[in-house]
Motif scaffolding. Structure first.
Motif, PDB file in Angstrom:
ATOM      1  N   SER A  92       0.761  -1.225   0.039  1.00 33.35           N
ATOM      2  CA  SER A  92      -0.002   0.052   0.041  1.00 33.35           C
ATOM      3  C   SER A  92       1.133   1.318   0.037  1.00 33.35           C
ATOM      4  O   SER A  92       0.444   2.411  -0.245  1.00 33.35           O
ATOM      5  CB  SER A  92      -0.996  -0.004   1.196  1.00 33.35           C
ATOM      6  N   ASP A 191      -7.147   4.683   5.525  1.00 27.12           N
ATOM      7  CA  ASP A 191      -6.245   3.512   5.418  1.00 27.12           C
ATOM      8  C   ASP A 191      -6.512   2.439   6.431  1.00 27.12           C
ATOM      9  O   ASP A 191      -6.396   2.540   7.621  1.00 27.12           O
ATOM     10  CB  ASP A 191      -4.720   4.215   6.019  1.00 27.12           C
ATOM     11  N   TYR A 194      -5.088  -2.209   8.881  1.00 31.08           N
ATOM     12  CA  TYR A 194      -5.114  -3.243  10.063  1.00 31.08           C
ATOM     13  C   TYR A 194      -6.734  -3.663  10.334  1.00 31.08           C
ATOM     14  O   TYR A 194      -7.157  -4.201  11.356  1.00 31.08           O
ATOM     15  CB  TYR A 194      -4.583  -2.680  11.506  1.00 31.08           C
ATOM     16  N   THR A 218      -4.094  -3.759   2.429  1.00 30.63           N
ATOM     17  CA  THR A 218      -2.773  -4.361   2.432  1.00 30.63           C
ATOM     18  C   THR A 218      -2.809  -5.861   2.599  1.00 30.63           C
ATOM     19  O   THR A 218      -3.781  -6.161   3.356  1.00 30.63           O
ATOM     20  CB  THR A 218      -1.437  -3.845   3.048  1.00 30.63           C
ATOM     21  N   SER A 220      -0.121  -7.418   3.825  1.00 29.59           N
ATOM     22  CA  SER A 220       1.211  -7.331   4.505  1.00 29.59           C
ATOM     23  C   SER A 220       1.082  -7.804   5.976  1.00 29.59           C
ATOM     24  O   SER A 220       1.787  -8.191   6.505  1.00 29.59           O
ATOM     25  CB  SER A 220       1.736  -6.039   4.799  1.00 29.59           C
ATOM     26  N   LYS A 221      -0.120  -7.422   6.398  1.00 30.15           N
ATOM     27  CA  LYS A 221      -0.485  -7.587   7.889  1.00 30.15           C
ATOM     28  C   LYS A 221      -1.149  -8.983   7.977  1.00 30.15           C
ATOM     29  O   LYS A 221      -0.537  -9.977   8.445  1.00 30.15           O
ATOM     30  CB  LYS A 221      -1.168  -6.257   8.342  1.00 30.15           C
TER      31      LYS A 221
HETATM   32  C1  LIG Z   1       1.834  -1.388   7.508  1.00 27.72           C
HETATM   33  C2  LIG Z   1       1.225  -0.360   6.942  1.00 27.72           C
HETATM   34  C3  LIG Z   1       0.726  -0.105   5.584  1.00 27.72           C
HETATM   35  C4  LIG Z   1       1.054  -1.121   4.675  1.00 27.72           C
HETATM   36  O1  LIG Z   1       2.369  -1.184   4.014  1.00 27.72           O
HETATM   37  P1  LIG Z   1       2.478  -2.064   2.783  1.00 27.72           P
HETATM   38  O2  LIG Z   1       3.204  -1.039   1.757  1.00 27.72           O
HETATM   39  O3  LIG Z   1       1.555  -2.536   2.268  1.00 27.72           O
HETATM   40  O4  LIG Z   1       3.274  -2.972   3.371  1.00 27.72           O
HETATM   41  C5  LIG Z   1      -0.063   0.809   5.496  1.00 27.72           C
HETATM   42  N1  LIG Z   1      -0.752   1.783   6.101  1.00 27.72           N
HETATM   43  C6  LIG Z   1      -0.173   1.639   7.648  1.00 27.72           C
HETATM   44  C7  LIG Z   1      -0.829   2.505   8.610  1.00 27.72           C
HETATM   45  C8  LIG Z   1       0.770   0.624   7.955  1.00 27.72           C
HETATM   46  O5  LIG Z   1       1.053   0.504   9.183  1.00 27.72           O
END
Ligand SMILES: *Cc1c(COP(=O)(O)O)cnc(C)c1O
Length: 363
Positions: A92, A191, A194, A218, A220-221
């Motif tokens: 993201s 955003d 989470y 995302t 990622s989490k």
């Molecule tokens: C971890 C995070 C993201 C995600 O980042 P990526 O680039 O998708 O890994 C986005 N916004 C926030 C607030 C985050 O903590």
């Protein structure tokens, strides 16, 4: 050897450091809100097989529009979304860069509410967009009035609202987001990095009524795919079109698209630990309250605890014991990502061993 200072670096970049939470090889890594559970062997094999089968076509460029992946993401999100409502990029962070490149730039501003994600100012800087912040309330929440007043005062093109917020874990309820969207014609980016960890409804519910609302997500989490680098947004197709104008051609590699599609086909399995991880964070917070730490109310897979008279010392002391957490957020606080029960037990005993040194937080 030529030095950085000998180069014609953009003036606003002189003296800047690259972003980076330390990446250290220690036994207990609780610093960047990753999911501690790797994909199962079956999913790994399926990912590997997908990469083997596309490798025969690596002489060709990947699908520039990532249509199949966008359609899978739309299906995952539900709410009647289709590929046309989805944009996807390398994390993201790249999605946000696309938004700021398309809608920001010189003479324009992005507004957000601090303390918040430390990457936002970097996206703004890179795209030469003014970065304006307004403090959250004392409990780190935001309300409609605070946001609308800040918009009236600063006249931004884009407003970033992070829920649950990083690094505080504070969530914003849907009624507040709706009232904000009703009260402004600015682009609002929610955003929801989470969101899967929270039990509140998503701003996706508002998309069909508020065409200037953008929901960022995302893998990622919650999805346990930080290494895959996949972030996406859901919004009106016109917003997706704006991102398509500014993206680099073929920005998302064939292997990234393939791996993300395998992950989405197994979303139930990959998301299976989400409730447990949120539970782990809430249990850690209850424990920390019992030890008289100050604990911020979080709805994410991490906790923010304080107040440490010398947080760097605590961070270093934990690191010396093989535990990496994050030195971020308001002065005196440290952020801890939810790990496995075993990792959290190690952290709790380390904090108890340190506690005699933590003035104001007697165990
Ligand atoms: C971890 C995070 C993201 C995600 O980042 P990526 O680039 O998708 O890994 C986005 N916004 C926030 C607030 C985050 O903590």
């Amino acid at each position: 050897m030529i030095r950085l200072s000998d180069l014609p670096l953009r003036e606003d970049l002189i003296g800047q450091e690259p972003y980076g939470a330390p990446q250290l090889d220690v036994p207990v890594v609780l610093n960047v809100n990753e999911n501690p559970y790797p994909p199962s062997p079956a999913i790994r094999h399926e990912m590997a097989a997908a990469v083997v089968s596309l490798a025969g076509g690596l002489n060709r460029y990947p699908d520039r529009e990532a249509t199949a992946l966008r359609s899978d993401l739309a299906h995952y999100l539900g709410h009647g979304l289709t590929a046309a409502d989805i944009w996807v990029a390398n994390g993201s962070n790249e999605v946000m860069s696309h938004l700021l490149t398309a809608f920001g730039g010189p003479g324009r501003k992005v507004l957000t509410f601090t303390p918040t994600y430390s990457m936002y100012p970097e996206y703004a800087r890179n795209t030469c967009t003014g970065y304006v912040t307004v403090p959250r309330r004392a409990d780190y929440t935001v309300d409609t009035e605070l946001v609308l007043r800040a918009i009236a005062e600063h006249d931004p093109t884009l407003v970033l609202i992070t829920t649950p917020n990083n690094p505080t874990g504070t969530a914003v309820d849907l009624d507040t987001i709706e009232a904000i969207a009703q009260g402004t014609d600015k682009l609002i980016v929610v955003d929801e990095a989470y969101q899967e960890f929270s039990s509140r409804p998503s701003a996706l519910e508002l998309l069909d009524r508020y065409p200037r609302l953008i929901v960022s997500r995302t893998m990622s989490k919650a999805f346990a795919l930080a290494g895959g680098r996949i972030g996406y947004l859901a919004a009106a197709p016109a917003i997706v079109d704006a991102c398509r104008i500014v993206r680099l051609p073929y920005h998302l590699s064939a292997q990234t698209q393939a791996i993300a599609r395998v992950a989405l086909a197994h979303s139930d399995e990959l998301l299976a630990q989400v409730r447990a991880l949120a539970g782990e964070a809430r249990a850690f917070e209850a424990w920390a309250r019992g030890r008289r730490y100050d604990v911020v109310d979080s709805e994410a897979n991490f906790s923010l605890i304080g107040r440490f008279p010398d947080r760097h010392m605590v961070w270093q002391d934990l690191l010396d014991r093989g535990i990496l957490i994050r030195e971020t957020g308001p002065a005196g606080y440290l952020r801890v990502s939810a790990g496995t029960p075993h990792e959290m037990a190690i952290l709790r005993s380390a904090l108890d061993e340190l506690s005699p040194k933590l003035e104001g937080n007697p165990a």
